[in-house]
Design a protein around this motif. Structure first.
Motif, PDB file in Angstrom:
ATOM      1  N   CYS A 163       0.829  -1.214   0.000  1.00 47.42           N
ATOM      2  CA  CYS A 163       0.000   0.000   0.000  1.00 47.42           C
ATOM      3  C   CYS A 163       0.861   1.261   0.000  1.00 47.42           C
ATOM      4  CB  CYS A 163      -0.941   0.003   1.204  1.00 47.42           C
ATOM      5  SG  CYS A 163      -2.290  -1.185   1.061  1.00 47.42           S
ATOM      6  N   VAL A 164       1.921   1.266   0.789  1.00 45.73           N
ATOM      7  CA  VAL A 164       2.808   2.428   0.817  1.00 45.73           C
ATOM      8  C   VAL A 164       3.497   2.590  -0.537  1.00 45.73           C
ATOM      9  CG1 VAL A 164       4.881   3.421   1.876  1.00 45.73           C
ATOM     10  CG2 VAL A 164       3.133   2.357   3.318  1.00 45.73           C
ATOM     11  N   TRP A 165       3.961   1.482  -1.133  1.00 45.42           N
ATOM     12  CA  TRP A 165       4.597   1.544  -2.453  1.00 45.42           C
ATOM     13  C   TRP A 165       3.611   2.097  -3.486  1.00 45.42           C
ATOM     14  CZ3 TRP A 165       9.145   1.846  -4.471  1.00 45.42           C
ATOM     15  CH2 TRP A 165       9.367   1.522  -5.810  1.00 45.42           C
ATOM     16  N   HIS A 166       2.362   1.668  -3.397  1.00 47.34           N
ATOM     17  CA  HIS A 166       1.324   2.172  -4.304  1.00 47.34           C
ATOM     18  C   HIS A 166       1.124   3.671  -4.094  1.00 47.34           C
ATOM     19  CE1 HIS A 166      -2.784   3.027  -5.692  1.00 47.34           C
ATOM     20  NE2 HIS A 166      -2.514   2.107  -6.625  1.00 47.34           N
ATOM     21  N   ALA A 167       1.059   4.091  -2.833  1.00 45.67           N
ATOM     22  CA  ALA A 167       0.855   5.511  -2.527  1.00 45.67           C
ATOM     23  C   ALA A 167       2.027   6.354  -3.032  1.00 45.67           C
ATOM     24  CB  ALA A 167       0.677   5.704  -1.025  1.00 45.67           C
ATOM     25  N   VAL A 168       3.251   5.860  -2.841  1.00 49.86           N
ATOM     26  CA  VAL A 168       4.431   6.599  -3.317  1.00 49.86           C
ATOM     27  C   VAL A 168       4.381   6.721  -4.840  1.00 49.86           C
ATOM     28  CG1 VAL A 168       6.948   6.457  -3.555  1.00 49.86           C
ATOM     29  CG2 VAL A 168       5.888   6.026  -1.339  1.00 49.86           C
ATOM     30  N   GLY A 169       4.019   5.656  -5.523  1.00 50.74           N
ATOM     31  CA  GLY A 169       3.948   5.695  -6.988  1.00 50.74           C
ATOM     32  C   GLY A 169       2.797   6.532  -7.502  1.00 50.74           C
ATOM     33  N   SER A 170       1.755   6.684  -6.701  1.00 51.02           N
ATOM     34  CA  SER A 170       0.572   7.446  -7.114  1.00 51.02           C
ATOM     35  C   SER A 170       0.672   8.927  -6.764  1.00 51.02           C
ATOM     36  CB  SER A 170      -0.681   6.877  -6.441  1.00 51.02           C
ATOM     37  OG  SER A 170      -0.874   5.546  -6.820  1.00 51.02           O
ATOM     38  N   SER A 171       1.769   9.333  -6.169  1.00 50.33           N
ATOM     39  CA  SER A 171       1.902  10.728  -5.732  1.00 50.33           C
ATOM     40  C   SER A 171       1.799  11.678  -6.927  1.00 50.33           C
ATOM     41  CB  SER A 171       3.226  10.925  -4.995  1.00 50.33           C
ATOM     42  OG  SER A 171       4.302  10.766  -5.890  1.00 50.33           O
ATOM     43  N   GLU A 172       1.354  12.869  -6.645  1.00 46.78           N
ATOM     44  CA  GLU A 172       1.124  13.875  -7.685  1.00 46.78           C
ATOM     45  C   GLU A 172       2.375  14.732  -7.920  1.00 46.78           C
ATOM     46  OE1 GLU A 172      -1.659  14.222  -9.495  1.00 46.78           O
ATOM     47  OE2 GLU A 172      -2.581  12.528  -8.463  1.00 46.78           O
ATOM     48  N   SER A 173       3.537  14.147  -7.768  1.00 44.31           N
ATOM     49  CA  SER A 173       4.756  14.937  -7.945  1.00 44.31           C
ATOM     50  C   SER A 173       5.119  15.046  -9.426  1.00 44.31           C
ATOM     51  CB  SER A 173       5.912  14.296  -7.172  1.00 44.31           C
ATOM     52  OG  SER A 173       6.308  13.098  -7.813  1.00 44.31           O
ATOM     53  N   GLU A 174       6.054  15.931  -9.709  1.00 44.71           N
ATOM     54  CA  GLU A 174       6.537  16.129 -11.073  1.00 44.71           C
ATOM     55  C   GLU A 174       7.510  15.017 -11.474  1.00 44.71           C
ATOM     56  OE1 GLU A 174       5.644  18.666 -13.193  1.00 44.71           O
ATOM     57  OE2 GLU A 174       4.181  19.243 -11.679  1.00 44.71           O
ATOM     58  N   GLU A 175       8.042  14.299 -10.500  1.00 42.45           N
ATOM     59  CA  GLU A 175       9.037  13.267 -10.768  1.00 42.45           C
ATOM     60  C   GLU A 175       8.397  12.032 -11.404  1.00 42.45           C
ATOM     61  OE1 GLU A 175      12.515  13.344  -7.616  1.00 42.45           O
ATOM     62  OE2 GLU A 175      10.574  13.059  -6.641  1.00 42.45           O
ATOM     63  N   ARG A 176       9.219  11.352 -12.133  1.00 44.71           N
ATOM     64  CA  ARG A 176       8.786  10.092 -12.753  1.00 44.71           C
ATOM     65  C   ARG A 176       8.594   9.051 -11.635  1.00 44.71           C
ATOM     66  NH1 ARG A 176       8.938   7.868 -17.695  1.00 44.71           N
ATOM     67  NH2 ARG A 176       9.456   5.673 -17.884  1.00 44.71           N
ATOM     68  N   THR A 177       7.539   8.240 -11.713  1.00 45.14           N
ATOM     69  CA  THR A 177       7.266   7.219 -10.696  1.00 45.14           C
ATOM     70  C   THR A 177       7.267   5.834 -11.333  1.00 45.14           C
ATOM     71  OG1 THR A 177       4.867   7.253 -11.001  1.00 45.14           O
ATOM     72  CG2 THR A 177       5.794   8.832  -9.409  1.00 45.14           C
ATOM     73  N   TRP A 178       7.258   4.831 -10.478  1.00 43.10           N
ATOM     74  CA  TRP A 178       7.240   3.450 -10.980  1.00 43.10           C
ATOM     75  C   TRP A 178       5.975   3.182 -11.791  1.00 43.10           C
ATOM     76  CZ3 TRP A 178       3.527  -0.147  -9.927  1.00 43.10           C
ATOM     77  CH2 TRP A 178       2.699   0.070  -8.819  1.00 43.10           C
ATOM     78  N   ILE A 179       4.869   3.823 -11.441  1.00 46.41           N
ATOM     79  CA  ILE A 179       3.615   3.616 -12.178  1.00 46.41           C
ATOM     80  C   ILE A 179       3.751   4.160 -13.604  1.00 46.41           C
ATOM     81  CG2 ILE A 179       1.173   4.264 -12.322  1.00 46.41           C
ATOM     82  CD1 ILE A 179       1.059   4.040  -9.274  1.00 46.41           C
ATOM     83  N   MET A 180       4.333   5.358 -13.719  1.00 42.77           N
ATOM     84  CA  MET A 180       4.548   5.938 -15.059  1.00 42.77           C
ATOM     85  C   MET A 180       5.463   5.041 -15.889  1.00 42.77           C
ATOM     86  SD  MET A 180       5.303   9.888 -14.170  1.00 42.77           S
ATOM     87  CE  MET A 180       4.216  10.861 -13.161  1.00 42.77           C
ATOM     88  N   ASP A 181       6.542   4.571 -15.268  1.00 42.08           N
ATOM     89  CA  ASP A 181       7.497   3.702 -15.960  1.00 42.08           C
ATOM     90  C   ASP A 181       6.837   2.399 -16.396  1.00 42.08           C
ATOM     91  OD1 ASP A 181      10.339   3.041 -16.709  1.00 42.08           O
ATOM     92  OD2 ASP A 181       9.921   1.413 -15.276  1.00 42.08           O
ATOM     93  N   PHE A 182       6.058   1.817 -15.512  1.00 45.09           N
ATOM     94  CA  PHE A 182       5.386   0.549 -15.818  1.00 45.09           C
ATOM     95  C   PHE A 182       4.417   0.730 -16.986  1.00 45.09           C
ATOM     96  CE2 PHE A 182       2.083  -2.659 -15.304  1.00 45.09           C
ATOM     97  CZ  PHE A 182       2.822  -3.809 -15.073  1.00 45.09           C
ATOM     98  N   GLU A 183       3.601   1.784 -16.934  1.00 45.31           N
ATOM     99  CA  GLU A 183       2.618   2.019 -17.989  1.00 45.31           C
ATOM    100  C   GLU A 183       3.298   2.306 -19.329  1.00 45.31           C
ATOM    101  OE1 GLU A 183       0.188   5.103 -16.240  1.00 45.31           O
ATOM    102  OE2 GLU A 183      -1.166   3.625 -15.343  1.00 45.31           O
ATOM    103  N   GLU A 184       4.440   2.992 -19.277  1.00 44.87           N
ATOM    104  CA  GLU A 184       5.178   3.290 -20.508  1.00 44.87           C
ATOM    105  C   GLU A 184       5.763   2.008 -21.113  1.00 44.87           C
ATOM    106  OE1 GLU A 184       9.282   5.456 -21.070  1.00 44.87           O
ATOM    107  OE2 GLU A 184       7.703   6.922 -20.564  1.00 44.87           O
ATOM    108  N   ARG A 185       6.363   1.170 -20.263  1.00 40.62           N
ATOM    109  CA  ARG A 185       6.939  -0.083 -20.759  1.00 40.62           C
ATOM    110  C   ARG A 185       5.872  -1.034 -21.268  1.00 40.62           C
ATOM    111  NH1 ARG A 185       8.635  -2.827 -16.840  1.00 40.62           N
ATOM    112  NH2 ARG A 185       8.741  -1.227 -15.279  1.00 40.62           N
ATOM    113  N   GLU A 186       4.755  -1.113 -20.564  1.00 38.35           N
ATOM    114  CA  GLU A 186       3.668  -2.008 -20.970  1.00 38.35           C
ATOM    115  C   GLU A 186       2.841  -1.413 -22.112  1.00 38.35           C
ATOM    116  OE1 GLU A 186       2.841  -5.150 -19.648  1.00 38.35           O
ATOM    117  OE2 GLU A 186       4.802  -4.964 -18.686  1.00 38.35           O
ATOM    118  N   GLN A 187       3.022  -0.136 -22.386  1.00 39.27           N
ATOM    119  CA  GLN A 187       2.296   0.616 -23.422  1.00 39.27           C
ATOM    120  C   GLN A 187       0.790   0.542 -23.203  1.00 39.27           C
ATOM    121  OE1 GLN A 187       3.754  -0.790 -27.199  1.00 39.27           O
ATOM    122  NE2 GLN A 187       5.734   0.209 -26.910  1.00 39.27           N
ATOM    123  N   ARG A 188       0.420   0.645 -21.956  1.00 39.24           N
ATOM    124  CA  ARG A 188      -1.004   0.690 -21.591  1.00 39.24           C
ATOM    125  C   ARG A 188      -1.118   1.211 -20.174  1.00 39.24           C
ATOM    126  NH1 ARG A 188      -2.712  -3.129 -17.977  1.00 39.24           N
ATOM    127  NH2 ARG A 188      -1.293  -4.833 -17.584  1.00 39.24           N
TER     128      ARG A 188
END
Length: 191
Positions: free
Chosen positions: A59-84
């Protein structure tokens, strides 16, 4: 759940016979049975505790990745690599939970920290997993050591009985009957 099917108070004498080598058996004392019961009872609790901890870390990892910061997050990276994009919140949670378990085990996962906060969290989780692993290894080692000490004590008692019977010229027939009787009693107390 106890292996012997008896309450702890019923184990005041040697209680269980276990094979030590293909040709011999060794008796477990009541204290040894208590250690085995303790380990049996600890494991479901430990599994539950680890699952709760992993849920929290996920849950904490999810929250960190879902943060509204300007920095790139694991969620952005995952979605870019998976192209979805993630199909649902549940999918993101499961990937987060998978990441948490991957930090505790030698499992590979394509989710990697992408910024300083995620790296810091990853390092903290890895350090915590080392401590948790060391704790369980230590507790298990202590329990096994105690079990071995108790087994040696039980074996010593049987050796003293054999020596006593030999020193007092007890007939082989009676020695064998005593041995059979003790083994039968140990087997009965096991069931």
């Amino acid at each position: 759940m106890a292996r012997s099917g008896c309450s702890p108070r019923q184990h005041s004498a040697p209680a269980v016979i276990t094979p030590t080598t293909p040709n011999t058996t060794r008796a477990l004392s009541g204290s040894e049975v208590h250690i085995i019961e303790f380990l049996d009872n600890l494991m479901p609790f430990a599994d539950q505790e680890v699952s709760i901890f992993m849920h929290f870390v996920g849950c904490v990892w999810h929250a960190v990745g879902s943060s509204e910061s300007e920095e790139r997050t694991w969620i952005m990276d995952f979605e870019e690599r998976e192209q979805r994009e993630f199909d649902s919140f549940s999918e993101r949670y499961l990937v987060s939970l998978h990441w948490a378990y991957a930090q505790m085990t030698p499992t590979s996962l394509s989710v990697q920290p992408q910024n300083a906060v995620e790296r810091l969290m990853s390092c903290m989780v890895c350090a915590g997993s080392i401590l948790v692993s060391a704790f369980f290894v230590s507790r298990t080692t202590v329990a096994i050591s105690k079990l071995n000490d108790l087994a040696a004590e039980t074996s010593s008692r049987f050796e003293k009985l054999r020596r006593y019977m030999t020193q007092h010229d007890i007939s082989k027939h009676l020695k064998r009957r005593v041995d059979i009787y003790l083994h039968e009693r140990l087997e009965q107390s096991q069931s």
